[in-house]
Design a protein around this motif. Structure first.
Motif, PDB file in Angstrom:
ATOM      1  N   GLN A 184       0.840  -1.192   0.000  1.00 43.78           N
ATOM      2  CA  GLN A 184       0.000   0.000   0.000  1.00 43.78           C
ATOM      3  C   GLN A 184       0.881   1.250   0.000  1.00 43.78           C
ATOM      4  N   THR A 185       0.519   2.153  -0.888  1.00 43.52           N
ATOM      5  CA  THR A 185       1.240   3.423  -0.996  1.00 43.52           C
ATOM      6  C   THR A 185       0.244   4.486  -1.434  1.00 43.52           C
ATOM      7  N   ASP A 186       0.479   5.729  -1.064  1.00 44.81           N
ATOM      8  CA  ASP A 186      -0.470   6.798  -1.371  1.00 44.81           C
ATOM      9  C   ASP A 186      -0.447   7.090  -2.868  1.00 44.81           C
ATOM     10  N   PHE A 187      -1.600   7.031  -3.518  1.00 50.40           N
ATOM     11  CA  PHE A 187      -1.685   7.307  -4.945  1.00 50.40           C
ATOM     12  C   PHE A 187      -1.672   8.803  -5.266  1.00 50.40           C
ATOM     13  N   THR A 188      -1.829   9.627  -4.246  1.00 49.05           N
ATOM     14  CA  THR A 188      -1.738  11.083  -4.450  1.00 49.05           C
ATOM     15  C   THR A 188      -0.752  11.655  -3.429  1.00 49.05           C
ATOM     16  N   PRO A 189       0.521  11.257  -3.514  1.00 51.28           N
ATOM     17  CA  PRO A 189       1.488  11.639  -2.478  1.00 51.28           C
ATOM     18  C   PRO A 189       1.983  13.071  -2.652  1.00 51.28           C
ATOM     19  N   ALA A 190       2.404  13.655  -1.535  1.00 50.18           N
ATOM     20  CA  ALA A 190       3.023  14.985  -1.608  1.00 50.18           C
ATOM     21  C   ALA A 190       4.400  14.879  -2.250  1.00 50.18           C
ATOM     22  N   HIS A 191       5.133  13.794  -1.941  1.00 49.71           N
ATOM     23  CA  HIS A 191       6.471  13.577  -2.499  1.00 49.71           C
ATOM     24  C   HIS A 191       6.594  12.100  -2.878  1.00 49.71           C
ATOM     25  N   ALA A 192       6.362  11.793  -4.155  1.00 52.36           N
ATOM     26  CA  ALA A 192       6.354  10.399  -4.588  1.00 52.36           C
ATOM     27  C   ALA A 192       7.678   9.705  -4.304  1.00 52.36           C
ATOM     28  N   ALA A 193       8.788  10.416  -4.431  1.00 52.67           N
ATOM     29  CA  ALA A 193      10.100   9.800  -4.234  1.00 52.67           C
ATOM     30  C   ALA A 193      10.299   9.336  -2.794  1.00 52.67           C
ATOM     31  N   LYS A 194       9.553   9.934  -1.865  1.00 53.48           N
ATOM     32  CA  LYS A 194       9.719   9.601  -0.445  1.00 53.48           C
ATOM     33  C   LYS A 194       8.531   8.837   0.113  1.00 53.48           C
ATOM     34  N   GLU A 195       7.541   8.563  -0.708  1.00 54.26           N
ATOM     35  CA  GLU A 195       6.336   7.892  -0.229  1.00 54.26           C
ATOM     36  C   GLU A 195       6.658   6.447   0.186  1.00 54.26           C
ATOM     37  N   PRO A 196       6.294   6.041   1.425  1.00 53.25           N
ATOM     38  CA  PRO A 196       6.586   4.667   1.873  1.00 53.25           C
ATOM     39  C   PRO A 196       5.863   3.624   1.016  1.00 53.25           C
ATOM     40  N   LEU A 197       6.529   2.497   0.815  1.00 48.59           N
ATOM     41  CA  LEU A 197       5.944   1.337   0.147  1.00 48.59           C
ATOM     42  C   LEU A 197       5.699   0.300   1.237  1.00 48.59           C
ATOM     43  N   ARG A 198       4.469   0.196   1.690  1.00 47.57           N
ATOM     44  CA  ARG A 198       4.134  -0.565   2.887  1.00 47.57           C
ATOM     45  C   ARG A 198       3.693  -1.979   2.514  1.00 47.57           C
ATOM     46  N   LYS A 199       4.511  -2.966   2.807  1.00 45.66           N
ATOM     47  CA  LYS A 199       4.162  -4.359   2.544  1.00 45.66           C
ATOM     48  C   LYS A 199       3.375  -4.909   3.728  1.00 45.66           C
ATOM     49  N   ASN A 200       2.219  -5.503   3.423  1.00 40.38           N
ATOM     50  CA  ASN A 200       1.468  -6.141   4.497  1.00 40.38           C
ATOM     51  C   ASN A 200       1.783  -7.639   4.534  1.00 40.38           C
ATOM     52  N   LYS A 201       1.140  -8.361   5.433  1.00 38.21           N
ATOM     53  CA  LYS A 201       1.440  -9.786   5.574  1.00 38.21           C
ATOM     54  C   LYS A 201       0.983 -10.596   4.363  1.00 38.21           C
ATOM     55  N   LYS A 202       0.023 -10.060   3.605  1.00 43.50           N
ATOM     56  CA  LYS A 202      -0.386 -10.744   2.377  1.00 43.50           C
ATOM     57  C   LYS A 202       0.771 -10.816   1.382  1.00 43.50           C
ATOM     58  N   TYR A 203       1.601  -9.787   1.365  1.00 42.37           N
ATOM     59  CA  TYR A 203       2.760  -9.805   0.463  1.00 42.37           C
ATOM     60  C   TYR A 203       3.631 -11.021   0.761  1.00 42.37           C
ATOM     61  N   TRP A 204       3.894 -11.242   2.029  1.00 43.56           N
ATOM     62  CA  TRP A 204       4.794 -12.332   2.398  1.00 43.56           C
ATOM     63  C   TRP A 204       4.111 -13.682   2.232  1.00 43.56           C
ATOM     64  N   ALA A 205       2.780 -13.739   2.436  1.00 41.06           N
ATOM     65  CA  ALA A 205       2.061 -14.982   2.161  1.00 41.06           C
ATOM     66  C   ALA A 205       2.118 -15.306   0.670  1.00 41.06           C
TER      67      ALA A 205
END
Length: 661
Positions: free
Chosen positions: A383-404
């Motif tokens: 999950q990441t913000d689709f309308t970020p203030a600074h795309a280069a610094k926007e966190p890329l948040r992996k949830n547990k589904k990613y690892w599953a």
């Protein structure tokens, strides 16, 4: 119903799953609390699905957003999905956007307004768009999604599909790509089928030319039989009645051929297997012959055996082409509950549907939309913000589904062949080239679970160490200590609320004596009626009926002989011969009959099963299934064949006949 319609697909409660799987408990030992009995799981390499084509995602909204982000950031995302140290996806589905009018005030959710491929060089006039006019095309439209195609290919992706959610606004009745004013009405104008076909073919050609990606298929309609799509909705969509779907498929095939494109058509990307089957039944022979691959989604899960058996009966490959689950808990990046639901969906889809590929809806989701202030859910793997203030610094948040997801996609690679197990929480596959096996087990209970793997179905089992990887609340695809095979069994204890992958390099080949159905005469007992298939009294007529099971009665005894002795595929064909007459079960002149044994497809039957001991029998020539007529439970009721319905009157077990003493 899809993710994009904001309905969460509920799964079986974890408590119920624990009760079903764990069964009784062992007596307590001196250490204290009771321990659940070990779960015995038999692996069956004698039933191997077609070589797996891979895992993937639709690009759609997230690619429309992130494909334009700074280079380093979008590459981090591409690495996470398609990189060898990420999920290793090899499939990408590209959305051919329709595009709303430039005069329409923006109304869609972030990313959902996928650009169209048309170009309007001046003020709009009636019928202005001409597919033969190069000025009416934008050959470089949708650059962000195209960046993702190139990025996926650079990381090893080799399978690409183009799909459409809606025609362009100027071909619609509502003037909007979000659907008709009445969601039960088609939105494509009746006089625009050929124009829309030209639009899809032209867009496909232009994207291929600009990206050096070749599409292996194109899907012209998406979730067509639903009432989700309405003018002013927050995404593209279009309703298609069954006859409209058929007309669109044939129009596109004609246009592709005219354009020199041999791209197969995939259809019909319906929401769930039951609705897929209902649409398919309305298609005529010409329409069906125009389809090169069957696509279904699994937002609803009933009736997976329908598309499975349709695919086998028509000898057409099948994909699970879109799904995601948001889970039943609020937005979280540490809770295992959504990951366990997701893992169970993958396992069920691959074992019950037998798709050659498994492709999720967008793997990257809008973080802001998932927050408690909005949907408060767990769609997407990142999950990441689709309308970020600074795309280069926007966190890329992996949830547990990613690892599953990684527990499956990193280990069950293209070329693997899913095999049967007799446990609904265990997915297993032969590795490419038969070089060992992979097992993925989901323990959704709150307790440790001991799993005892029965490996007697393999021809060779060597004591090579078994690698183990675990995702749970505190670990992400963590390499655990290796475990050892003892004889032809592997016993391992798995953590609560976990997904575990076991890699068994020493389990290879098939032990013929263990492959089902075992040799010798068997009854064919119907799951609905409980009665057995029987030949007519003299064994030579066409009368085939059901009677109460009587094992000594040779009119009820059948030999199931594999057509090719070492064909272990799930599409292997069998000859089914009656012990009393020696004649073979066949479809002759449209009817079930007993005939002299021979090599014809009419007397070849494909046995489908999800490993639970219940089978359908699909006739190789007609695609119809062995069926108790009218779902009758009466003694003497006729048995024939019928198209796949997923009814229990088409499901059979094969109890053995004891030898005469």
């Amino acid at each position: 119903m899809t993710r994009r319609h904001w309905r969460t697909a509920l799964t079986t409660s974890l408590t119920a799953a624990a009760l079903v799987v764990c069964g009784g408990a062992l007596p307590p030992d001196s250490a204290g609390p009771e321990r659940p009995a070990a779960v015995s799981v038999r692996l069956d390499p004698g039933y191997q699905q077609a070589p797996f084509e891979g895992w993937g995602t639709a690009l759609a909204w997230f690619a429309n957003v992130t494909g334009g982000w700074p280079e380093a950031q979008r590459n981090r995302l591409a690495d996470a999905l398609y990189g060898s140290e990420g999920l290793g996806f090899t499939i990408a589905r590209y959305d051919i956007g329709g595009g709303d009018s430039p005069e329409t005030e923006p109304y869609m959710r972030p990313g959902a307004a996928v650009p169209g491929h048309w170009n309007r060089p001046g003020p709009e006039a009636p019928g202005w768009w001409d597919p033969e006019n190069p000025d009416h095309w934008d050959p470089y439209a949708d650059g962000n999604q195209r960046w993702w195609l190139r990025a996926a290919k650079a990381r090893g992706a080799d399978t690409f599909e183009a799909f459409s959610n809606s025609p362009p606004y100027f071909m619609t009745s509502s003037g909007l790509v979000s659907g008709a004013v009445d969601p039960l009405q088609d939105n494509l104008r009746p006089d625009h089928y050929e124009r829309f076909a030209a639009y899809l073919a032209g867009a496909l050609q232009r994207v291929q030319n600009s990206t050096n990606v070749t599409f292996s298929s194109v899907s012209p309609v998406n979730e067509p039989g639903t009432a989700y799509w309405r003018a002013g909705g927050r995404q593209e969509g279009s309703h298609w009645a069954a006859d409209s779907q058929a007309r669109m498929i044939t129009a596109l095939r004609t246009e592709l051929d005219r354009s020199g494109l041999r791209t197969p058509i995939a259809a019909m990307d319906e929401t769930d297997p039951d609705l897929f089957r209902a649409n398919w039944e309305r298609y005529g022979r010409t329409v069906r012959s125009a389809i090169g691959r069957l696509n279904t989604h699994t937002y609803g899960t009933k009736g997976r055996s329908g598309p499975r058996d349709i695919a086998k009966g028509t000898h057409t490959p099948l994909w699970m082409s879109e799904v995601d689950v948001g889970g039943t808990v609020p937005q979280s990046f540490t809770d295992m509950s959504p990951a366990l639901d997701f893992a169970e969906r993958i396992t069920d889809d691959l074992t019950q549907l037998e798709p050659r590929a498994w492709v999720m809806w967008q793997a990257v989701e809008d973080y802001e939309n998932m927050t408690p202030a909005h949907e408060n859910s767990n769609w997407g793997l990142i999950q990441t913000d689709f309308t970020p203030a600074h795309a280069a610094k926007e966190p890329l948040r992996k949830n547990k589904k990613y690892w599953a997801m990684a527990q499956f996609s990193r280990f069950i690679r293209p070329g693997s062949r899913v095999i049967n197990t007799d446990d609904e929480h265990t997915l297993a596959a032969m590795r490419p080239g038969g070089q060992g096996a992979v097992v993925v087990h989901t323990n959704a209970t709150g307790s440790d679970r001991t799993v005892d793997l029965d490996l007697t179905g393999f021809r060779n089992v060597s004591p090579t160490p078994v690698r183990r990887y675990t995702t749970d609340a505190t670990r992400n695809v963590h390499r655990e200590s290796d475990v050892s095979i003892t004889g032809r069994r592997l016993t391992v204890t798995l953590a609560p609320h976990s997904v575990t992958t076991l890699v068994l390099p020493g389990a290879t080949g098939v032990a013929p004596e263990k492959a089902g159905p075992a040799a010798g005469p068997r009854l064919l007992v119907n799951d609905h009626s409980g009665l057995a298939l029987a030949a007519s009294a003299n064994g030579t007529g066409n009368a085939l009926v059901q009677h109460p099971p009587n094992r000594p009665d040779t009119a009820q005894q059948w030999m199931l002989t594999r057509s090719v002795s070492d064909d272990w595929s799930s599409t292997a064909s069998y000859q089914v011969t009656n012990a009393a007459s020696g004649r073979a079960l066949a479809v002759s002149e449209g009817k079930l009959a007993l005939v002299l044994p021979g090599p014809s497809a009419q007397q070849r039957w494909i046995l489908s099963t999800s490993g639970d001991g219940h089978h359908t029998l699909v006739n190789s020539a007609t695609g119809t299934l062995l069926d108790v007529t009218g779902e009758s439970t009466a003694d003497g009721a006729p048995v024939g064949t019928y198209r796949p319905t997923t009814g229990r009157n088409q499901s059979w077990t094969f109890p053995s006949v004891p030898p005469v003493e």
